[in-house]
Motif scaffolding. Structure first.
Motif, mmCIF file in Angstrom:
data_model
loop_
_atom_site.group_PDB
_atom_site.id
_atom_site.type_symbol
_atom_site.label_atom_id
_atom_site.label_comp_id
_atom_site.label_asym_id
_atom_site.label_seq_id
_atom_site.Cartn_x
_atom_site.Cartn_y
_atom_site.Cartn_z
ATOM 1 N N LEU A 169 0.846 -1.185 0.000
ATOM 2 C CA LEU A 169 0.000 0.000 0.000
ATOM 3 C C LEU A 169 0.883 1.236 0.000
ATOM 4 N N THR A 170 0.443 2.270 -0.694
ATOM 5 C CA THR A 170 1.185 3.534 -0.766
ATOM 6 C C THR A 170 0.369 4.611 -0.067
ATOM 7 N N ALA A 171 1.034 5.376 0.775
ATOM 8 C CA ALA A 171 0.345 6.481 1.436
ATOM 9 C C ALA A 171 -0.075 7.500 0.386
ATOM 10 N N ALA A 172 -1.359 7.830 0.360
ATOM 11 C CA ALA A 172 -1.857 8.835 -0.584
ATOM 12 C C ALA A 172 -1.344 10.206 -0.153
ATOM 13 N N VAL A 173 -1.339 11.138 -1.087
ATOM 14 C CA VAL A 173 -0.910 12.508 -0.795
ATOM 15 C C VAL A 173 -2.077 13.432 -1.059
ATOM 16 N N PRO A 174 -2.669 14.041 -0.028
ATOM 17 C CA PRO A 174 -2.279 13.973 1.381
ATOM 18 C C PRO A 174 -2.676 12.621 1.983
ATOM 19 N N ASN A 175 -1.938 12.237 3.015
ATOM 20 C CA ASN A 175 -2.178 10.939 3.640
ATOM 21 C C ASN A 175 -3.257 11.003 4.710
ATOM 22 N N ALA A 176 -3.394 12.121 5.388
ATOM 23 C CA ALA A 176 -4.384 12.239 6.462
ATOM 24 C C ALA A 176 -5.420 13.298 6.093
ATOM 25 N N ILE A 177 -6.677 12.930 6.236
ATOM 26 C CA ILE A 177 -7.790 13.836 5.985
ATOM 27 C C ILE A 177 -8.510 14.032 7.318
ATOM 28 N N VAL A 178 -8.570 15.276 7.782
ATOM 29 C CA VAL A 178 -9.249 15.589 9.030
ATOM 30 C C VAL A 178 -10.678 16.006 8.708
ATOM 31 N N HIS A 179 -11.629 15.300 9.279
ATOM 32 C CA HIS A 179 -13.042 15.574 9.051
ATOM 33 C C HIS A 179 -13.580 16.476 10.158
ATOM 34 N N SER A 180 -14.473 17.360 9.809
ATOM 35 C CA SER A 180 -15.014 18.315 10.774
ATOM 36 C C SER A 180 -15.826 17.637 11.872
ATOM 37 N N LYS A 181 -16.275 16.437 11.656
ATOM 38 C CA LYS A 181 -17.083 15.725 12.654
ATOM 39 C C LYS A 181 -16.238 15.018 13.712
ATOM 40 N N GLY A 182 -14.910 15.152 13.658
ATOM 41 C CA GLY A 182 -14.073 14.619 14.728
ATOM 42 C C GLY A 182 -13.364 13.313 14.459
ATOM 43 N N TRP A 183 -13.053 13.025 13.220
ATOM 44 C CA TRP A 183 -12.223 11.854 12.967
ATOM 45 C C TRP A 183 -11.202 12.181 11.898
ATOM 46 N N VAL A 184 -10.170 11.345 11.848
ATOM 47 C CA VAL A 184 -9.079 11.501 10.895
ATOM 48 C C VAL A 184 -8.987 10.204 10.099
ATOM 49 N N ASP A 185 -8.930 10.330 8.785
ATOM 50 C CA ASP A 185 -8.726 9.170 7.924
ATOM 51 C C ASP A 185 -7.313 9.195 7.370
ATOM 52 N N THR A 186 -6.607 8.082 7.519
ATOM 53 C CA THR A 186 -5.344 7.908 6.811
ATOM 54 C C THR A 186 -5.705 7.164 5.522
ATOM 55 N N VAL A 187 -5.193 7.643 4.406
ATOM 56 C CA VAL A 187 -5.621 7.123 3.107
ATOM 57 C C VAL A 187 -4.446 6.446 2.402
ATOM 58 N N PHE A 188 -4.723 5.267 1.865
ATOM 59 C CA PHE A 188 -3.705 4.486 1.160
ATOM 60 C C PHE A 188 -4.243 4.053 -0.193
ATOM 61 N N THR A 189 -3.339 3.901 -1.133
ATOM 62 C CA THR A 189 -3.698 3.409 -2.451
ATOM 63 C C THR A 189 -2.973 2.101 -2.716
ATOM 64 N N GLY A 190 -3.549 1.329 -3.610
ATOM 65 C CA GLY A 190 -2.934 0.071 -4.002
ATOM 66 C C GLY A 190 -3.623 -0.440 -5.247
ATOM 67 N N SER A 191 -3.121 -1.538 -5.763
ATOM 68 C CA SER A 191 -3.758 -2.140 -6.927
ATOM 69 C C SER A 191 -3.618 -3.653 -6.867
ATOM 70 N N VAL A 192 -4.626 -4.311 -7.408
ATOM 71 C CA VAL A 192 -4.630 -5.767 -7.513
ATOM 72 C C VAL A 192 -5.269 -6.122 -8.855
ATOM 73 N N PRO A 193 -4.953 -7.281 -9.403
ATOM 74 C CA PRO A 193 -5.601 -7.706 -10.657
ATOM 75 C C PRO A 193 -7.016 -8.202 -10.357
ATOM 76 N N ALA A 194 -8.004 -7.513 -10.875
ATOM 77 C CA ALA A 194 -9.400 -7.849 -10.580
ATOM 78 C C ALA A 194 -9.782 -9.246 -11.066
ATOM 79 N N SER A 195 -9.221 -9.673 -12.197
ATOM 80 C CA SER A 195 -9.635 -10.961 -12.767
ATOM 81 C C SER A 195 -9.234 -12.151 -11.902
ATOM 82 N N THR A 196 -8.207 -11.991 -11.080
ATOM 83 C CA THR A 196 -7.754 -13.111 -10.247
ATOM 84 C C THR A 196 -7.913 -12.827 -8.753
ATOM 85 N N THR A 197 -8.627 -11.749 -8.423
ATOM 86 C CA THR A 197 -8.835 -11.389 -7.021
ATOM 87 C C THR A 197 -10.316 -11.529 -6.694
ATOM 88 N N PRO A 198 -10.675 -12.622 -6.000
ATOM 89 C CA PRO A 198 -12.089 -12.796 -5.671
ATOM 90 C C PRO A 198 -12.545 -11.767 -4.636
#
Length: 158
Positions: free
Chosen positions: A85-114
């Motif tokens: 997984l790669t840290a997205a840029v920006p990696n942390a998103i602060v939400h006004s409702k009081g939580w923080v999301d750390t965001v990651f990206t990745g990839s997998v081959p859909a045809s062989t990933t159930p």
């Protein structure tokens, strides 16, 4: 004066005064085999009217990438090594409702990933083309817009 207090007292004071945030991990998973513009994995969760990204809260002292990989597998059946997984840029998103999301990206081959869902927490998992996304949850639309994806992508760049 504050720094003259014992560290345990300082820590207790800070925990009382400073607002607390829930910290979550979100994954934006692309189909490694899809031609441009590509496809991403979305989930439909109860009540089932719109679609969102694989996400969840981190466990105590859990590394964000580990939590992101764990939530991805729990919710969709997609197993990915946290190191892939790669840290997205920006990696942390602060939400006004009081939580923080750390965001990651990745990839997998859909045809062989159930895609495996439990039918309770997640009703359906599906690959969606980036130029034909379904109705997204408001938070998903906002978050994807930050990364230039989806209906709010142009608003995020302003």
């Amino acid at each position: 004066m504050f720094y003259r207090l014992p560290s345990s007292v300082r820590r207790r004071i800070v925990r009382i005064i400073v607002p607390k945030y829930l910290v979550g991990a979100v994954t934006i998973i692309r189909d490694a085999e899809a031609a441009e513009p590509g496809r991403i994995l979305l989930l439909r969760q109860p009540p089932g009217r719109s679609w969102g990204l694989p996400a969840g809260l981190l466990k105590r002292r859990e590394e964000p990438a580990v939590g992101a990989a764990r939530e991805l597998q729990e919710e969709s059946g997609v197993a990915i090594d946290p190191d892939d997984l790669t840290a997205a840029v920006p990696n942390a998103i602060v939400h006004s409702k009081g939580w923080v999301d750390t965001v990651f990206t990745g990839s997998v081959p859909a045809s062989t990933t159930p895609l495996i869902v439990d039918g309770g927490e997640v009703l359906e998992a599906r690959w969606w083309p980036l130029d034909g996304l379904p109705t997204l949850t408001p938070n998903t639309a906002l978050l994807l817009g930050i990364y230039g994806i989806g209906p709010l992508a142009s608003e995020a760049s302003r």
